[in-house]
Design an enzyme around this catalytic site. Structure first.
Site, PDB file in Angstrom:
ATOM      1  N   GLU A  30       1.016 -14.490 -41.422  1.00 43.44           N
ATOM      2  CA  GLU A  30       1.045 -13.408 -42.411  1.00 43.44           C
ATOM      3  C   GLU A  30       1.813 -12.204 -41.871  1.00 43.44           C
ATOM      4  OE1 GLU A  30      -2.280 -12.681 -45.014  1.00 43.44           O
ATOM      5  OE2 GLU A  30      -2.395 -10.614 -44.267  1.00 43.44           O
ATOM      6  N   THR A  61       2.028  -9.463 -47.381  1.00 45.28           N
ATOM      7  CA  THR A  61       0.949  -8.683 -47.976  1.00 45.28           C
ATOM      8  C   THR A  61       1.462  -7.672 -48.989  1.00 45.28           C
ATOM      9  OG1 THR A  61       0.966  -6.933 -46.298  1.00 45.28           O
ATOM     10  CG2 THR A  61      -0.365  -8.892 -45.841  1.00 45.28           C
ATOM     11  N   ALA A  64      -1.937  -1.207 -50.229  1.00 46.79           N
ATOM     12  CA  ALA A  64      -3.013  -0.632 -51.038  1.00 46.79           C
ATOM     13  C   ALA A  64      -2.451   0.082 -52.256  1.00 46.79           C
ATOM     14  CB  ALA A  64      -3.846   0.332 -50.206  1.00 46.79           C
ATOM     15  N   ASP A 174     -21.945 -12.481 -53.041  1.00 47.38           N
ATOM     16  CA  ASP A 174     -20.584 -12.667 -52.555  1.00 47.38           C
ATOM     17  C   ASP A 174     -20.137 -14.109 -52.780  1.00 47.38           C
ATOM     18  OD1 ASP A 174     -18.411 -11.226 -50.911  1.00 47.38           O
ATOM     19  OD2 ASP A 174     -18.644 -13.118 -49.844  1.00 47.38           O
ATOM     20  N   GLN A 192     -10.710 -13.396 -44.716  1.00 48.04           N
ATOM     21  CA  GLN A 192     -10.421 -12.183 -43.967  1.00 48.04           C
ATOM     22  C   GLN A 192     -10.621 -12.528 -42.491  1.00 48.04           C
ATOM     23  OE1 GLN A 192      -8.924  -9.609 -43.025  1.00 48.04           O
ATOM     24  NE2 GLN A 192      -9.515  -8.346 -44.789  1.00 48.04           N
TER      25      GLN A 192
END
Length: 308
Positions: A30, A61, A64, A174, A192
């Protein structure tokens, strides 16, 4: 609950959802869109150094609040057209209308990118701040998965959280949120980062107990500096294992010893995960190649030909 996807998407792009089922164990890298020209040079240096390892795929990625939207698309397009790598673009719902999201999906498809990671995303500025839906946007990652599925023939991945997402009140809820994303059409997941293999195995087992067989790739980042230990919970939502933290504390004054320990720890973790049946390892590189390549060589991972 698994949704079958073709092994090769339109345009010859391998479908990651299919690849992780037929070519396991897979391994992937990544990257993130850099903010400076020097950062861009380091990114492409890392890409070129990791390309000879023939990873199953690489991902880019999404900043934000969609802050790197343009750069994410540009880098993913360039990987698709200028390298032998199979790219996957991250896509988040933050600050985006449905129309904007559909436009982005279409642009990526035009570049031959048919693998997407659907994330709700964190609020800009404060990852734990209040999440505000765009007035013409979507509420959840499951909604984004459905939007992508409706847009065409894509292989769609989602995030998984071995400890649990910081916003989830408990592990049970979750797990329900994760199952919702799979029901919406996700055909693989990437966790994650985490540092305790048991957290991964517990996640896998509770998802399987709920009747979901979507493959979950393990997200791993070698610790190369003490700041990673200190910021682990903020980055991953999980506390850093105390016993492991003590190992790093003993060498905290020696940066090279910290890096070596991080590579050794990541290698041990990956070995245990693969021995336990993890279908693949996804390395968070931070746009650097050295530590990731060392772990890869320690594992003696096989190369995976494009298309599986």
């Amino acid at each position: 609950m698994a949704l079958g996807t073709p092994s090769v998407m339109p345009g010859g792009d391998p479908a990651i959802g299919r690849l992780v089922r037929v070519a396991a164990p897979t391994f992937s890298f990544e990257f993130f869109p850099p903010k400076t020209e020097r950062g861009n040079e380091l990114l492409w240096q890392a890409i070129r150094e990791l390309e000879p390892l023939h990873p199953s795929f690489v991902s880019v990625t999404y900043g934000a609040g969609g802050s790197t939207r343009g750069r994410t698309v540009e880098i993913t397009e360039r990987i698709a057209t200028e390298t032998t790598l199979t790219p996957m673009a991250h896509l988040t719902a933050v600050n985006h209308s449905v129309a904007e999201l559909r436009n982005l999906v279409g642009r990526l498809a035009e570049a031959g990118v048919r693998n997407l990671l659907a994330l709700r995303g964190d609020p800009p500025g404060d990852p734990m701040g209040e999440w505000v839906r765009h007035p013409q946007g979507v509420d959840y990652a499951a909604d984004l998965v459905r939007l992508i599925r409706e847009a065409g023939d894509f292989s769609v991945g989602v995030a998984a959280f071995p400890y649990r997402h910081p916003r989830s009140p408990d592990v049970a809820s979750d797990t329900e949120y994760f199952i919702d994303k799979c029901r919406a059409g996700a055909d693989f997941a990437i966790t994650q980062m985490f540092f305790d293999a048991d957290d991964y195995f517990r996640l896998r087992d509770r998802v399987a107990a709920a009747g979901c067989d979507v493959p979950i790739l393990a997200g791993i980042m070698p610790v190369t500096r003490m700041s990673t230990v200190e910021r682990s919970e903020q980055m991953s939502g999980a506390p850093f294992p105390p016993a492991l933290a003590a190992e790093f504390e003993r060498v905290a004054d020696d940066p090279e010893a910290v890096r070596q320990l991080g590579v050794e720890q990541a290698s041990r973790l990956c070995e245990r995960l693969l021995a336990g049946g993890a279908p693949g390892i996804h390395f968070y590189t931070l746009n650097r190649s050295t530590a990731t390549r060392e772990v890869w060589h320690n594992l003696a991972l096989p190369t995976v030909a494009a298309g599986g």
